[in-house]
Design a protein around this motif. Sequence first.
Motif, PDB file in Angstrom:
ATOM      1  N   UNK A 171       0.802  -1.227   0.000  1.00 51.56           N
ATOM      2  CA  UNK A 171       0.000   0.000   0.000  1.00 51.56           C
ATOM      3  C   UNK A 171       0.832   1.273   0.000  1.00 51.56           C
ATOM      4  N   UNK A 172       2.131   1.173  -0.028  1.00 55.66           N
ATOM      5  CA  UNK A 172       2.978   2.373   0.020  1.00 55.66           C
ATOM      6  C   UNK A 172       3.842   2.453  -1.219  1.00 55.66           C
ATOM      7  N   UNK A 173       4.702   1.454  -1.389  1.00 65.37           N
ATOM      8  CA  UNK A 173       5.599   1.449  -2.540  1.00 65.37           C
ATOM      9  C   UNK A 173       4.794   1.198  -3.809  1.00 65.37           C
ATOM     10  N   UNK A 174       5.041   1.983  -4.826  1.00 65.24           N
ATOM     11  CA  UNK A 174       4.341   1.813  -6.082  1.00 65.24           C
ATOM     12  C   UNK A 174       5.273   2.145  -7.233  1.00 65.24           C
ATOM     13  N   UNK A 175       4.959   1.579  -8.369  1.00 63.09           N
ATOM     14  CA  UNK A 175       5.725   1.836  -9.592  1.00 63.09           C
ATOM     15  C   UNK A 175       4.748   2.158 -10.709  1.00 63.09           C
ATOM     16  N   UNK A 176       5.118   3.093 -11.563  1.00 62.39           N
ATOM     17  CA  UNK A 176       4.267   3.505 -12.669  1.00 62.39           C
ATOM     18  C   UNK A 176       4.359   2.460 -13.784  1.00 62.39           C
ATOM     19  N   UNK A 177       3.248   1.798 -14.087  1.00 60.76           N
ATOM     20  CA  UNK A 177       3.207   0.774 -15.117  1.00 60.76           C
ATOM     21  C   UNK A 177       2.740   1.329 -16.459  1.00 60.76           C
ATOM     22  N   UNK A 178       1.703   2.167 -16.433  1.00 62.05           N
ATOM     23  CA  UNK A 178       1.166   2.779 -17.642  1.00 62.05           C
ATOM     24  C   UNK A 178       1.039   4.273 -17.367  1.00 62.05           C
ATOM     25  N   UNK A 179       1.762   5.068 -18.159  1.00 61.67           N
ATOM     26  CA  UNK A 179       1.813   6.506 -17.869  1.00 61.67           C
ATOM     27  C   UNK A 179       0.699   7.299 -18.529  1.00 61.67           C
ATOM     28  N   UNK A 180       0.304   6.952 -19.744  1.00 61.96           N
ATOM     29  CA  UNK A 180      -0.648   7.794 -20.454  1.00 61.96           C
ATOM     30  C   UNK A 180      -1.431   6.948 -21.459  1.00 61.96           C
ATOM     31  N   UNK A 181      -2.347   6.122 -20.936  1.00 61.24           N
ATOM     32  CA  UNK A 181      -3.216   5.331 -21.802  1.00 61.24           C
ATOM     33  C   UNK A 181      -4.513   6.099 -22.053  1.00 61.24           C
ATOM     34  N   UNK A 182      -5.175   5.766 -23.140  1.00 59.96           N
ATOM     35  CA  UNK A 182      -6.418   6.437 -23.508  1.00 59.96           C
ATOM     36  C   UNK A 182      -7.473   5.376 -23.787  1.00 59.96           C
ATOM     37  N   UNK A 183      -8.627   5.534 -23.140  1.00 56.89           N
ATOM     38  CA  UNK A 183      -9.800   4.745 -23.492  1.00 56.89           C
ATOM     39  C   UNK A 183     -10.793   5.703 -24.144  1.00 56.89           C
ATOM     40  N   UNK A 184     -11.510   5.233 -25.165  1.00 60.85           N
ATOM     41  CA  UNK A 184     -12.324   6.171 -25.940  1.00 60.85           C
ATOM     42  C   UNK A 184     -13.445   5.448 -26.643  1.00 60.85           C
ATOM     43  N   UNK A 185     -14.389   6.252 -27.115  1.00 62.79           N
ATOM     44  CA  UNK A 185     -15.455   5.846 -28.009  1.00 62.79           C
ATOM     45  C   UNK A 185     -15.704   7.009 -28.953  1.00 62.79           C
ATOM     46  N   UNK A 186     -15.393   6.809 -30.239  1.00 67.36           N
ATOM     47  CA  UNK A 186     -15.534   7.871 -31.242  1.00 67.36           C
ATOM     48  C   UNK A 186     -16.716   7.581 -32.156  1.00 67.36           C
ATOM     49  N   UNK A 187     -17.830   7.163 -31.571  1.00 67.75           N
ATOM     50  CA  UNK A 187     -18.990   6.773 -32.370  1.00 67.75           C
ATOM     51  C   UNK A 187     -19.501   7.915 -33.237  1.00 67.75           C
ATOM     52  N   UNK A 188     -19.281   9.171 -32.817  1.00 67.99           N
ATOM     53  CA  UNK A 188     -19.757  10.288 -33.613  1.00 67.99           C
ATOM     54  C   UNK A 188     -19.040  10.364 -34.954  1.00 67.99           C
ATOM     55  N   UNK A 189     -17.755   9.955 -34.961  1.00 69.11           N
ATOM     56  CA  UNK A 189     -16.967  10.052 -36.183  1.00 69.11           C
ATOM     57  C   UNK A 189     -16.858   8.724 -36.931  1.00 69.11           C
TER      58      UNK A 189
END
Length: 492
Positions: A171-189
């Motif tokens: 609960x204290x020590x942590x490591x960054x696994x994914x820095x900048x992921x994007x989830x999306x839905x572009x149904x309009x386009x």
Amino acid sequence: IAVVPECASPGFAFVSRDTVVTIRLIDRSEFIVVAACSHAALEQRCRAADDLPRQFVREIRSEPRTREELLSVRLDGDVYAASHNDYRDLQVIDAAGDPVPYIIRQPMMTTTRDVQKNWQVENPSLIVHDDESLEITLTLKKDDPQPHGITIITPLRNFEQRVQVFGLADDVDESLLVSDAVIFDYARYMDVRQHEIRLPETTHRRFRVVIDRPTSVQESQLLELSRQFRGDDEVARNEDTTIERRPFRIDRIEFFRIEQLPVTNKSETMSCPVSGVVVKIDEEERQTLIDITSRREPITEFAMVTSSRNFRRSVHVQVPEISRRSTTWREIGHATISHLEFRDLHEEHLSVSFPPQREETYRIVIDNGDNMPLNIETVSAFSVINELVFLASPSTTYRLSYGLSPDAKPISPPSYDTAAIRAMLDKHIAPLPTELAAQTAAPPVQAASQLDFKSVVNNPWVLGTLVILLVVVLGCALYFAGRRFEQIPQDQ
């Protein structure tokens, strides 16, 4: 010419379609005349399929053998270009000139298939921070495997959210696994949706998922339009856009793991060259037509290369059916090709598969609709691999002949006894690979071996002999008939 007494049946008979003609004449003298057109024809049997002339012959090269071995030779473009579609003209010949039984098979290869296993996260914890970011803690159970990714399932459409994933320890020590992921839905386009977050290889059993700015700001698709008129003239126009603020609703979160399972029921394929690719645009039908010429390899897949992107089109593969009046195109396969490249989305599917076909001409039809035609740069073809397997004796050379001459008569597929070969393959006895030497023209067949009934009957010497024979027979018949007529009493 031979005279044989005690003939059994009257009339004329033609037997042995190649050369032998038998003529029988019956009266009270009972004699038969047999005419043999040629001595060589009497000694020659009807030609079998194995004796028909081939166009090409190639030596089968293998390592020296001291015992019987199972050999295999792969068919190549030269064999495909000249051979029959069902390979009925292929013949393996030993050093003595005798045909050797064989089978043609498609070697199978072992590949892997990705299978994704999903399971739901139980008892996740949620913290909403002052900056409106969401923090979700996920914990694997004791028996859960290490995941390859996380899936966030939401009913929302037309959104884009940025996500970070941290691995937790105590609960204290942590490591960054994914820095900048994007989830999306572009149904309009476009019909594009991505809810999965891939994780790197890690040993962490607890994860912290941070969703930045979970509230989406979305413009309503409805506009309020107000217009002011002075007489018939419009003097002012106002457009009001509705802004909708909605929270990022999450139904559930799942872990997933991708496992590779071995698959051995796929035929081996290889790249084969295409001798011509012609791209045409049919503006009336709103289609792109790609005509392809091959060497009649058993093609089973086409792959296209294009510089166009962000498209999804329906594709059909056709082959020609030629009749006396016209040429029609028959569909043998269809698929949907796509190339999506938008921000963090990169997907490409540009191939179409179909059952193996051995045709000289193919046509790929791309339905464009009202869209711009795709810029097709090249097309690659892939064919299945066929190998010929036979049982070879020690210290014996073999050669492969194929390609019937254009004037050769049609033949039936060979009927060899291949039980021993199939039994060996069923016992997983691997055949020894061999190679084909360079293609050479097959030696010509002796002219005498090509005699048939028509050529013999049209021979002037044969016709002259038959005419003289018939005159002799007729004279004999008249002579004996006159003798019998003189013996009849006058009152009768």
